[in-house]
Design an enzyme around this catalytic site. Structure first.
Site, PDB file in Angstrom:
ATOM      1  N   HIS A 274      50.650  45.341  35.598  1.00 19.14           N
ATOM      2  CA  HIS A 274      51.742  44.089  35.375  1.00 19.14           C
ATOM      3  C   HIS A 274      52.919  44.734  35.266  1.00 19.14           C
ATOM      4  CE1 HIS A 274      53.015  40.346  33.952  1.00 19.14           C
ATOM      5  NE2 HIS A 274      52.415  40.470  32.706  1.00 19.14           N
ATOM      6  N   HIS A 313      50.009  40.862  44.881  1.00 21.49           N
ATOM      7  CA  HIS A 313      50.175  39.969  43.830  1.00 21.49           C
ATOM      8  C   HIS A 313      49.003  38.970  43.705  1.00 21.49           C
ATOM      9  CE1 HIS A 313      52.300  37.175  41.242  1.00 21.49           C
ATOM     10  NE2 HIS A 313      53.049  38.134  40.915  1.00 21.49           N
ATOM     11  N   ASP A 369      58.142  44.279  41.523  1.00 20.40           N
ATOM     12  CA  ASP A 369      58.446  45.415  40.779  1.00 20.40           C
ATOM     13  C   ASP A 369      58.910  46.741  41.764  1.00 20.40           C
ATOM     14  OD1 ASP A 369      56.015  44.441  39.188  1.00 20.40           O
ATOM     15  OD2 ASP A 369      57.869  45.232  38.002  1.00 20.40           O
TER      16      ASP A 369
HETATM   17  C1  SDX Z   1      53.471  41.731  38.060  1.00 21.11           C
HETATM   18  O1  SDX Z   1      51.048  37.583  37.566  1.00 21.11           O
HETATM   19  C2  SDX Z   1      52.180  37.736  37.643  1.00 21.11           C
HETATM   20  O2  SDX Z   1      53.157  36.661  37.699  1.00 21.11           O
HETATM   21  C3  SDX Z   1      52.680  39.022  37.270  1.00 21.11           C
HETATM   22  C4  SDX Z   1      54.235  39.414  37.527  1.00 21.11           C
HETATM   23  C5  SDX Z   1      55.066  38.537  36.618  1.00 21.11           C
HETATM   24  O3  SDX Z   1      56.222  38.205  37.102  1.00 21.11           O
HETATM   25  O4  SDX Z   1      54.618  38.170  35.508  1.00 21.11           O
HETATM   26  O5  SDX Z   1      54.491  38.889  39.023  1.00 21.11           O
HETATM   27  C6  SDX Z   1      54.606  40.763  37.298  1.00 21.11           C
HETATM   28  O6  SDX Z   1      52.893  42.037  37.460  1.00 21.11           O
HETATM   29  C7  SDX Z   1      53.633  42.239  39.758  1.00 21.11           C
HETATM   30  C8  SDX Z   1      52.529  42.719  39.927  1.00 21.11           C
HETATM   31  C9  SDX Z   1      52.839  44.331  39.656  1.00 21.11           C
HETATM   32  N1  SDX Z   1      51.687  45.219  39.811  1.00 21.11           N
HETATM   33  C10 SDX Z   1      51.524  46.168  40.926  1.00 21.11           C
HETATM   34  O7  SDX Z   1      52.601  46.224  41.687  1.00 21.11           O
HETATM   35  C11 SDX Z   1      50.188  46.928  40.632  1.00 21.11           C
HETATM   36  C12 SDX Z   1      49.672  47.240  42.066  1.00 21.11           C
HETATM   37  N2  SDX Z   1      49.196  45.884  42.632  1.00 21.11           N
HETATM   38  C13 SDX Z   1      47.616  45.604  42.164  1.00 21.11           C
HETATM   39  O8  SDX Z   1      47.079  46.452  41.360  1.00 21.11           O
HETATM   40  C14 SDX Z   1      47.539  44.122  42.659  1.00 21.11           C
HETATM   41  O9  SDX Z   1      47.793  43.926  43.742  1.00 21.11           O
HETATM   42  C15 SDX Z   1      47.696  43.151  41.581  1.00 21.11           C
HETATM   43  C16 SDX Z   1      46.973  43.480  40.095  1.00 21.11           C
HETATM   44  C17 SDX Z   1      49.200  43.015  41.299  1.00 21.11           C
HETATM   45  C18 SDX Z   1      46.836  41.941  41.839  1.00 21.11           C
HETATM   46  O10 SDX Z   1      45.483  42.019  42.125  1.00 21.11           O
HETATM   47  P1  SDX Z   1      44.475  41.170  42.575  1.00 21.11           P
HETATM   48  O11 SDX Z   1      45.076  39.785  42.755  1.00 21.11           O
HETATM   49  O12 SDX Z   1      43.333  41.086  41.171  1.00 21.11           O
HETATM   50  O13 SDX Z   1      43.827  41.528  43.540  1.00 21.11           O
HETATM   51  P2  SDX Z   1      42.625  42.413  43.770  1.00 21.11           P
HETATM   52  O14 SDX Z   1      42.809  43.561  42.859  1.00 21.11           O
HETATM   53  O15 SDX Z   1      41.396  41.695  43.744  1.00 21.11           O
HETATM   54  O16 SDX Z   1      42.828  43.020  45.231  1.00 21.11           O
HETATM   55  C19 SDX Z   1      42.289  42.521  46.341  1.00 21.11           C
HETATM   56  C20 SDX Z   1      42.142  43.502  47.510  1.00 21.11           C
HETATM   57  C21 SDX Z   1      41.261  44.615  46.857  1.00 21.11           C
HETATM   58  O17 SDX Z   1      40.644  45.178  48.011  1.00 21.11           O
HETATM   59  P3  SDX Z   1      39.335  45.239  48.456  1.00 21.11           P
HETATM   60  O18 SDX Z   1      38.399  45.562  46.991  1.00 21.11           O
HETATM   61  O19 SDX Z   1      38.866  43.672  48.750  1.00 21.11           O
HETATM   62  O20 SDX Z   1      38.972  45.957  49.516  1.00 21.11           O
HETATM   63  O21 SDX Z   1      43.373  44.250  47.749  1.00 21.11           O
HETATM   64  C22 SDX Z   1      43.323  45.275  47.125  1.00 21.11           C
HETATM   65  C23 SDX Z   1      42.228  45.634  46.319  1.00 21.11           C
HETATM   66  O22 SDX Z   1      41.933  46.832  46.288  1.00 21.11           O
HETATM   67  N3  SDX Z   1      44.682  45.660  46.558  1.00 21.11           N
HETATM   68  C24 SDX Z   1      45.509  46.719  46.663  1.00 21.11           C
HETATM   69  C25 SDX Z   1      46.802  46.546  46.025  1.00 21.11           C
HETATM   70  N4  SDX Z   1      46.474  45.555  45.430  1.00 21.11           N
HETATM   71  C26 SDX Z   1      45.361  45.056  45.728  1.00 21.11           C
HETATM   72  N5  SDX Z   1      45.329  47.957  47.424  1.00 21.11           N
HETATM   73  C27 SDX Z   1      46.358  49.059  47.575  1.00 21.11           C
HETATM   74  N6  SDX Z   1      47.384  48.788  47.030  1.00 21.11           N
HETATM   75  C28 SDX Z   1      47.533  47.816  45.983  1.00 21.11           C
HETATM   76  N7  SDX Z   1      48.740  47.582  45.403  1.00 21.11           N
END
Ligand code: SDX
Length: 438
Positions: A274, A313, A369
């Site tokens: 997050h 996201h 971010d």
């Molecule tokens: C913020 O919610 C909000 O509004 C948050 C925010 C706010 O203003 O409050 O916008 C702020 O938190 C932004 C997000 C910051 N986090 C990161 O940058 C961390 C990296 N991102 C991920 O951890 C992820 O993308 C999330 C947590 C942001 C979202 O995850 P989801 O929606 O739960 O998606 P998921 O984990 O189910 O992923 C779907 C697929 C998966 O692959 P498969 O299992 O289908 O093979 O996408 C992949 C994930 O492994 N994936 C990524 C990835 N994010 C998702 N693979 C590589 N790198 C990534 N960053």
């Protein structure tokens, strides 16, 4: 066509009709009441159906008028105003007023709002002793979470949250004191004396003063960097029902004072998935080290070993509109601070990722971010301050969500159900009969 959903329970052949409720947009956010599902029973003594939704991927926990996000179209609006308009035409305290009151302030309203907030930027001298108790290398987010919670002991009247005037006073205090606590936590971590607020500099300029003032009599922030940070604060002010806003609503629903609820929200924000992501983006770029190392790093991400921090996201399945604004703003900041290799690595990383099927298939684009971390680093903020820089502006978003929850007649203490998958009833096992296989 009736606005309802008809379902047939194939276990009993019974048919049920559920009204469909709508928000502002008929094609975005229509819902049925999950409580209606309880009518669906397989037998007379059946508890009735629940909706099962781990991590709430498809659950509306509330009705809200504060922020609207359309993840497919990359839209973000606060109280109906586009983030693009607010970032280019407004300032942070004006946007904070909008989020909490629902309307843009008049000139006099903004002047009064600003005066009341700047009046509360000091923190009780005892809080300095409290903060001095942390180890010199304590993470500033840990200090912030602990100190905000400790503020609740200074203002016992804040527990009277049913009084709108009491709540308003805590709005002023929390919005005003978060930058002070943040800056004091930083100064503590580098062994520097606390730099007291200078209200002449305004909300964001004063934050630079409290962070970076040394021996000069009066600190003067760079106007380009001050404006850039104010835009960063606007972009981070709220984001509807994200993890930390949900924490604020959940904890707030048992009606404690707003200081401990804000501390809970900040704790949720601290997580690397997050608000802690901007800090992890910098650590990732430093680990990559140079553009020629990017392909190897991407391979490790695609193998599932790592996540590409700052990408992806839950809601934005196209470009995060905040990242777009920051990418454009970065050049103005780097004209003042000088470009750095990390930005070049970030731009190359983004270029490669946006062309790679792994990321395209999963609709992973840069989020807020990805660029905020690079800009903060160029402004000389230490990496472990980055989540703190997210918590400062998001405080008003948390308060706006909290205020809306308190005024929502449908809201009560949050208490979700579960699908129990554990043991059926079983008898106690005397010690001598237990085996260690478990
Ligand atoms: C913020 O919610 C909000 O509004 C948050 C925010 C706010 O203003 O409050 O916008 C702020 O938190 C932004 C997000 C910051 N986090 C990161 O940058 C961390 C990296 N991102 C991920 O951890 C992820 O993308 C999330 C947590 C942001 C979202 O995850 P989801 O929606 O739960 O998606 P998921 O984990 O189910 O992923 C779907 C697929 C998966 O692959 P498969 O299992 O289908 O093979 O996408 C992949 C994930 O492994 N994936 C990524 C990835 N994010 C998702 N693979 C590589 N790198 C990534 N960053």
């Amino acid at each position: 066509m009736e606005n309802s959903l008809t379902v047939v329970d194939n276990r009993t052949g019974k048919q049920y009709n559920f009204p469909i409720m709508y928000g502002t947009y008929p094609n975005y956010g229509a819902a049925i009441r999950s409580a209606d599902l309880r009518q669906i029973k397989a037998s007379e003594d059946d508890f009735g159906l629940l909706g099962y939704d781990p991590a709430f991927l498809n659950t509306a926990s509330c009705k809200s008028k504060v922020t609207f996000i359309d993840g497919e179209r990359g839209i973000l609006r606060y109280r109906g105003y586009s983030i693009e308009d607010l970032a280019t035409k407004g300032n942070y305290l004006e946007v904070a007023y909008l989020l909490l009151h629902g309307e843009l302030p008049t000139h006099d309203q903004l002047a009064d709002w600003t005066k009341n907030i700047m009046h509360h930027v000091l923190i009780h001298e005892n809080m300095k002793k409290f903060m001095d108790g942390f180890l010199y290398d304590a993470h500033p987010m840990g200090i912030l979470v602990g100190t905000v919670a400790a503020l609740s002991t200074l203002y016992p009247e804040a527990r009277n949250i049913s009084d709108p005037m009491v709540r308003r006073m805590q709005f002023y205090r929390l919005i005003a004191k978060m930058p002070t606590i943040a800056a004091f936590a930083y100064r503590h971590s580098i062994g520097m004396p606390y730099s007291y607020p200078d209200c002449d500099l305004g909300y964001t300029g004063n934050f630079f003063n409290m962070m970076f003032k040394r021996t000069e009599l009066k600190y003067q922030p760079d106007p380009v960097l001050e404006k850039a940070l104010d835009i960063l604060f606007i972009l981070h002010a709220d984001h509807e029902q994200n993890c930390s806003a949900s924490a604020m609503r959940n904890v707030g629903s048992s009606l404690p004072d707003p200081y401990v609820s804000i501390a809970a929200a900040a704790a949720a924000l601290y997580g690397p998935l997050h608000g802690g992501a901007n800090e992890q983006v910098l650590r990732m770029l430093r680990e990559i080290g140079s553009k020629d190392k990017i392909p190897d790093y991407i391979k490790r991400v695609k193998s599932g070993e790592l996540k590409l921090m700052g990408f992806g996201h839950r809601v934005y399945k196209n470009y995060d509109p905040r990242a777009k604004i920051l990418k454009e703003m970065a050049d103005q900041v780097f004209e003042v601070t000088g470009k750095n290799e990390l930005l070049n690595i970030a731009l190359e990383l983004e270029r490669i990722a946006l062309e790679d099927d792994y990321f395209i298939k999963r609709r992973l684009y840069p989020n807020v971010d990805f660029y905020s971390g690079i800009i903060y680093q160029a402004m000389n903020f230490p990496v472990d301050m980055f989540p703190v820089l997210f918590a400062i502006p998001r405080t008003v978003g948390w308060l706006a969500q909290w205020e809306e929850m308190l005024n929502d007649p449908e809201q009560k203490i949050a208490r979700p159900r579960q699908v129990y998958t554990g043991y059926d009833c079983r008898s106690y096992v005397p010690m001598e009969e237990r085996n260690s296989k478990v």
